[in-house]
Structures are given as C-alpha cells and as structure tokens.
Motif scaffolding. Structure first.
Motif, PDB file in Angstrom:
ATOM      1  N   PRO A 112      83.571  36.141  80.938  1.00 58.01           N
ATOM      2  CA  PRO A 112      82.995  37.002  80.148  1.00 58.01           C
ATOM      3  C   PRO A 112      84.150  37.772  79.363  1.00 58.01           C
ATOM      4  CG  PRO A 112      82.194  37.303  82.295  1.00 58.01           C
ATOM      5  CD  PRO A 112      83.132  36.284  82.544  1.00 58.01           C
ATOM      6  N   GLU A 113      83.613  38.089  77.936  1.00 61.31           N
ATOM      7  CA  GLU A 113      84.752  38.667  77.033  1.00 61.31           C
ATOM      8  C   GLU A 113      84.894  40.003  77.367  1.00 61.31           C
ATOM      9  OE1 GLU A 113      80.360  38.843  75.401  1.00 61.31           O
ATOM     10  OE2 GLU A 113      81.738  37.433  76.506  1.00 61.31           O
ATOM     11  N   TRP A 114      83.955  40.762  78.409  1.00 61.56           N
ATOM     12  CA  TRP A 114      83.993  42.059  78.740  1.00 61.56           C
ATOM     13  C   TRP A 114      84.650  42.060  80.284  1.00 61.56           C
ATOM     14  CZ3 TRP A 114      80.867  41.458  82.919  1.00 61.56           C
ATOM     15  CH2 TRP A 114      79.758  40.721  82.663  1.00 61.56           C
ATOM     16  N   THR A 115      85.406  43.309  80.566  1.00 62.12           N
ATOM     17  CA  THR A 115      85.847  43.702  81.687  1.00 62.12           C
ATOM     18  C   THR A 115      84.577  44.149  82.529  1.00 62.12           C
ATOM     19  OG1 THR A 115      88.229  43.772  81.110  1.00 62.12           O
ATOM     20  CG2 THR A 115      87.526  44.810  83.257  1.00 62.12           C
ATOM     21  N   GLU A 116      83.794  45.176  81.771  1.00 63.52           N
ATOM     22  CA  GLU A 116      82.761  45.890  82.309  1.00 63.52           C
ATOM     23  C   GLU A 116      81.621  46.131  81.273  1.00 63.52           C
ATOM     24  OE1 GLU A 116      81.707  50.277  84.610  1.00 63.52           O
ATOM     25  OE2 GLU A 116      83.548  49.204  84.996  1.00 63.52           O
ATOM     26  N   THR A 117      80.668  46.161  81.508  1.00 63.36           N
ATOM     27  CA  THR A 117      79.298  46.068  80.856  1.00 63.36           C
ATOM     28  C   THR A 117      78.064  46.758  81.429  1.00 63.36           C
ATOM     29  OG1 THR A 117      78.240  45.193  78.731  1.00 63.36           O
ATOM     30  CG2 THR A 117      78.450  44.045  80.628  1.00 63.36           C
ATOM     31  N   THR A 118      77.188  47.442  80.806  1.00 59.53           N
ATOM     32  CA  THR A 118      75.997  47.667  81.147  1.00 59.53           C
ATOM     33  C   THR A 118      74.920  47.023  80.144  1.00 59.53           C
ATOM     34  OG1 THR A 118      76.927  49.866  81.955  1.00 59.53           O
ATOM     35  CG2 THR A 118      74.555  49.721  81.396  1.00 59.53           C
ATOM     36  N   CYS A 119      73.916  46.331  80.998  1.00 59.13           N
ATOM     37  CA  CYS A 119      72.855  45.753  80.315  1.00 59.13           C
ATOM     38  C   CYS A 119      71.787  46.513  80.485  1.00 59.13           C
ATOM     39  CB  CYS A 119      72.718  44.196  80.797  1.00 59.13           C
ATOM     40  SG  CYS A 119      71.447  43.297  79.851  1.00 59.13           S
ATOM     41  N   THR A 120      70.939  47.007  79.398  1.00 57.87           N
ATOM     42  CA  THR A 120      69.526  47.622  79.588  1.00 57.87           C
ATOM     43  C   THR A 120      68.578  46.840  78.897  1.00 57.87           C
ATOM     44  OG1 THR A 120      70.338  48.874  77.463  1.00 57.87           O
ATOM     45  CG2 THR A 120      70.864  49.962  79.246  1.00 57.87           C
ATOM     46  N   ALA A 121      68.781  45.678  78.670  1.00 57.47           N
ATOM     47  CA  ALA A 121      67.561  44.880  78.181  1.00 57.47           C
ATOM     48  C   ALA A 121      66.449  45.098  78.935  1.00 57.47           C
ATOM     49  CB  ALA A 121      67.853  43.359  78.075  1.00 57.47           C
ATOM     50  N   PRO A 122      65.245  45.405  78.479  1.00 58.48           N
ATOM     51  CA  PRO A 122      63.885  45.317  79.084  1.00 58.48           C
ATOM     52  C   PRO A 122      63.642  44.067  79.635  1.00 58.48           C
ATOM     53  CG  PRO A 122      63.474  45.787  76.931  1.00 58.48           C
ATOM     54  CD  PRO A 122      64.945  45.782  76.899  1.00 58.48           C
ATOM     55  N   VAL A 123      62.715  43.821  80.847  1.00 61.16           N
ATOM     56  CA  VAL A 123      62.360  42.882  81.259  1.00 61.16           C
ATOM     57  C   VAL A 123      60.815  42.638  81.755  1.00 61.16           C
ATOM     58  CG1 VAL A 123      62.926  41.117  83.276  1.00 61.16           C
ATOM     59  CG2 VAL A 123      64.522  42.209  82.117  1.00 61.16           C
ATOM     60  N   LEU A 124      60.158  41.555  81.437  1.00 62.74           N
ATOM     61  CA  LEU A 124      58.799  41.296  81.740  1.00 62.74           C
ATOM     62  C   LEU A 124      58.891  39.771  82.205  1.00 62.74           C
ATOM     63  CD1 LEU A 124      58.142  39.720  79.174  1.00 62.74           C
ATOM     64  CD2 LEU A 124      57.160  41.945  78.448  1.00 62.74           C
ATOM     65  N   ARG A 125      57.524  39.473  82.865  1.00 62.81           N
ATOM     66  CA  ARG A 125      57.225  37.989  83.214  1.00 62.81           C
ATOM     67  C   ARG A 125      57.011  37.230  81.721  1.00 62.81           C
ATOM     68  NH1 ARG A 125      53.199  34.398  84.490  1.00 62.81           N
ATOM     69  NH2 ARG A 125      51.644  35.663  83.362  1.00 62.81           N
ATOM     70  N   LEU A 186      73.287  37.522  78.922  1.00 58.06           N
ATOM     71  CA  LEU A 186      74.485  37.957  78.300  1.00 58.06           C
ATOM     72  C   LEU A 186      75.460  36.653  78.082  1.00 58.06           C
ATOM     73  CD1 LEU A 186      75.539  41.195  80.722  1.00 58.06           C
ATOM     74  CD2 LEU A 186      75.097  41.378  78.298  1.00 58.06           C
ATOM     75  N   GLY A 187      74.804  35.694  78.494  1.00 57.62           N
ATOM     76  CA  GLY A 187      75.565  34.241  78.255  1.00 57.62           C
ATOM     77  C   GLY A 187      76.407  33.680  79.525  1.00 57.62           C
ATOM     78  N   HIS A 188      76.024  34.458  80.510  1.00 56.45           N
ATOM     79  CA  HIS A 188      76.839  33.986  81.786  1.00 56.45           C
ATOM     80  C   HIS A 188      75.877  33.906  82.969  1.00 56.45           C
ATOM     81  CE1 HIS A 188      80.472  34.425  79.768  1.00 56.45           C
ATOM     82  NE2 HIS A 188      80.112  35.556  79.136  1.00 56.45           N
ATOM     83  N   PRO A 189      75.157  32.747  83.030  1.00 56.33           N
ATOM     84  CA  PRO A 189      74.063  32.648  84.191  1.00 56.33           C
ATOM     85  C   PRO A 189      74.795  32.344  85.262  1.00 56.33           C
ATOM     86  CG  PRO A 189      74.315  30.547  82.734  1.00 56.33           C
ATOM     87  CD  PRO A 189      75.021  31.635  81.813  1.00 56.33           C
ATOM     88  N   ILE A 190      74.134  32.457  86.599  1.00 59.09           N
ATOM     89  CA  ILE A 190      74.726  32.597  87.774  1.00 59.09           C
ATOM     90  C   ILE A 190      74.713  30.881  88.104  1.00 59.09           C
ATOM     91  CG2 ILE A 190      74.387  32.817  90.303  1.00 59.09           C
ATOM     92  CD1 ILE A 190      72.951  35.632  89.404  1.00 59.09           C
ATOM     93  N   LEU A 191      75.908  30.694  88.680  1.00 55.49           N
ATOM     94  CA  LEU A 191      76.134  29.328  89.157  1.00 55.49           C
ATOM     95  C   LEU A 191      75.009  28.716  90.225  1.00 55.49           C
ATOM     96  CD1 LEU A 191      78.304  26.961  88.625  1.00 55.49           C
ATOM     97  CD2 LEU A 191      79.151  27.654  90.753  1.00 55.49           C
ATOM     98  N   GLY A 192      74.414  27.763  89.944  1.00 53.70           N
ATOM     99  CA  GLY A 192      73.524  27.162  90.915  1.00 53.70           C
ATOM    100  C   GLY A 192      71.934  27.937  90.464  1.00 53.70           C
ATOM    101  N   ASP A 193      71.773  28.542  89.613  1.00 54.99           N
ATOM    102  CA  ASP A 193      70.375  29.063  89.330  1.00 54.99           C
ATOM    103  C   ASP A 193      69.318  28.115  88.737  1.00 54.99           C
ATOM    104  OD1 ASP A 193      68.077  30.770  88.726  1.00 54.99           O
ATOM    105  OD2 ASP A 193      69.566  32.582  88.355  1.00 54.99           O
ATOM    106  N   LYS A 194      68.506  27.925  89.443  1.00 56.34           N
ATOM    107  CA  LYS A 194      67.472  26.728  88.947  1.00 56.34           C
ATOM    108  C   LYS A 194      66.437  27.204  87.936  1.00 56.34           C
ATOM    109  CE  LYS A 194      67.538  24.763  93.633  1.00 56.34           C
ATOM    110  NZ  LYS A 194      68.385  25.615  94.564  1.00 56.34           N
ATOM    111  N   ILE A 195      66.459  28.333  87.768  1.00 61.32           N
ATOM    112  CA  ILE A 195      65.248  29.104  86.691  1.00 61.32           C
ATOM    113  C   ILE A 195      65.988  29.579  85.559  1.00 61.32           C
ATOM    114  CG2 ILE A 195      63.663  30.619  86.310  1.00 61.32           C
ATOM    115  CD1 ILE A 195      62.707  30.621  89.142  1.00 61.32           C
TER     116      ILE A 195
END
Length: 264
Positions: A112-125, A186-195
């Motif tokens: 990540p290009e940031w050391t700390e960040t807050t993501c407030t993007a809304p989420v839905l199905r 944020l462009g950094h998916p979790i390793l092993g995430d199938k979805i």
C-alpha cells in the motif's frame, strides 16, 4: 446465471481454542476453514457444535449458547459466545451500539502507498445493481449502506509470490465482507480471497471442483488470509479484551519473505 453449490462436504478445519472465559460468556479462537453454525441445511462440523461439546456440563445445568459475533468460514480468529439468555441480550445490545471493538490482521497483495487510511466506501450486494454469479458477493456502490474501516500497514515484504503486506483492519461498522470488499476497492485484495481476489471464477471453480493446483497458483493460500486477532467488549460495567496470535498458515507467509520493512 447462478451457479449451484455442490452438496459435497466443503474443506473443514475443526479446531478452536479458548481465548477467554467467564461464567456468562466464552471467547474462542476459531480455525479456518470452519463455519460458525449450521447453514444451507448441510450437515457438517461447525464451531457452535464444538463449543456445545466443550460446555456440555454447563448446558446440562441450564446454559443456552448464543453466538454474539460471526466470522466467515475462511476467516480465523476470535468469536464471542454468550452462555445464557441474559448475557446474550447484554452483549447483543453492545454489538448494536457499536461498543464491541474488533481488530483483524490481513495479508494483502502489493505494498500500500499509505501507512494508514480510512475507507468509507458504501457497500451493498453486487447482484442488486449488477450481474454476478455469486449471490453473497458484495460491492462498493453509492447506493450502498454506510461502511467504515480503518487500515494500518504493520509490515511489508517481498516474496516469491510478489510483494505482500500485513495490514491491521479495524471495522467501525459490520457489513457483510466489509474488510475484504474495502481492501479490494483500495487495490490490495486479501491473499487467497476466492471472491474478491484475481477473479470470481476462483470461487466458482472451488465450490464445483474443490481445491486444485491451478487455484493454488492463483491464490497461494486455500483460504483468505484474514484473522480476527483482537476483541474488546463491555460486560457488567467492565471491559474485557481477548487476543489471538496469527495462525500457522499466515505466520508461515510472514516468515518466508525476503526483504522486510516494518511500519512504513
């Protein structure tokens, strides 16, 4: 088109350890993959049954277990279980009032290009606004529900699989797949995430055919590298905190890298 899930048993790691306990509640460190309670009418091992077996004497004497927080099948770490109805009500109210503090550790792709960040993007199905073959898949969308996660880079290192980072995740809301969706956004998916990793085809292939060498090449880990490491909650006017160390599969990745940087 929806892809039906096979009736065959899904991979399961039936393991948990007690992290903290009182007469009214118990916190357990759940292995992964392991579901927390029965679902979809399938008969398979689950965390709740394991805790019931552990507390069989208390149940015989009137205890009634209730899950306070839930983790995905492939997320390891801390789960809080109430031992009676009064405790379930009190802890449930604390969850609703956002008084329960949760922290996770995730291994993500890239630095990540940031050391700390807050993501407030809304989420839905995702299926509510766009086509998706995965019913549970969530997505960032302006019409989604309020969502907030704080992220902090703990460490970054180089591996044969490319650059990876260990990120502390602190969700301030509790939406489905919130941490996974926000990190992918944020462009950094979790390793092993199938979805939310390389392609949702990984998930579809897995539920139809199981783990394979092809999936291992794409995902590296057979489950997503997300661990609920810290849980703080109020009970009877006291604050309690439980912690769980990184599980072995995530620790191996952390130890196997080349050049390492601490918090940058």
């Amino acid at each position: 088109m929806w892809i039906p899930i096979s009736d065959a048993p899904i991979a399961c790691f039936l393991h948990f350890e007690v992290a903290a306990e009182s007469g009214d509640w118990i916190v357990v460190d759940k292995g992964a993959p392991l579901i927390v309670h029965p679902s979809n009418g399938k008969k398979e091992p689950n965390l709740l049954e394991g805790v019931e077996a552990l507390l069989s004497y208390e149940i015989t004497n009137g205890a009634a277990l209730s899950l306070v927080n839930r983790l995905d099948r492939e997320t390891s770490g801390l789960t809080l279980v109430a031992k009676n109805k009064a405790a379930a009500r009190q802890l449930g109210r604390a969850m609703q009032r956002r008084l329960v503090h949760k922290e996770y550790l995730a291994i993500v792709r890239g630095w990540p290009e940031w050391t700390e960040t807050t993501c407030t993007a809304p989420v839905l199905r995702q299926g509510d606004v766009a086509e998706s073959r995965i019913w549970v898949k969530q997505a960032v969308h302006p019409a989604g529900k309020e969502c907030c996660t704080v992220f902090r880079v703990e460490q970054a290192w180089s591996t044969s699989h490319g650059p990876l980072a260990l990120v502390r995740c602190i969700p301030e809301t509790g939406r489905m797949h919130q941490i996974r969706v926000h990190l992918a956004h944020l462009g950094h998916p979790i390793l092993g995430d199938k979805i939310y990793g390389p392609s949702e085809e990984c998930y579809l292939d897995y539920i139809q055919h199981g783990w394979s060498r092809e999936l291992e090449e794409k995902l590296i880990l057979p489950r997503h590298a997300l661990h609920a490491c810290r849980l703080g909650f109020p009970f009877d006017e006291q604050m309690f905190t439980a912690e769980a160390p990184l599980p072995e599969d995530m620790r191996r990745l952390l130890d196997a890298g080349g050049q390492k940087d601490s918090v940058r």
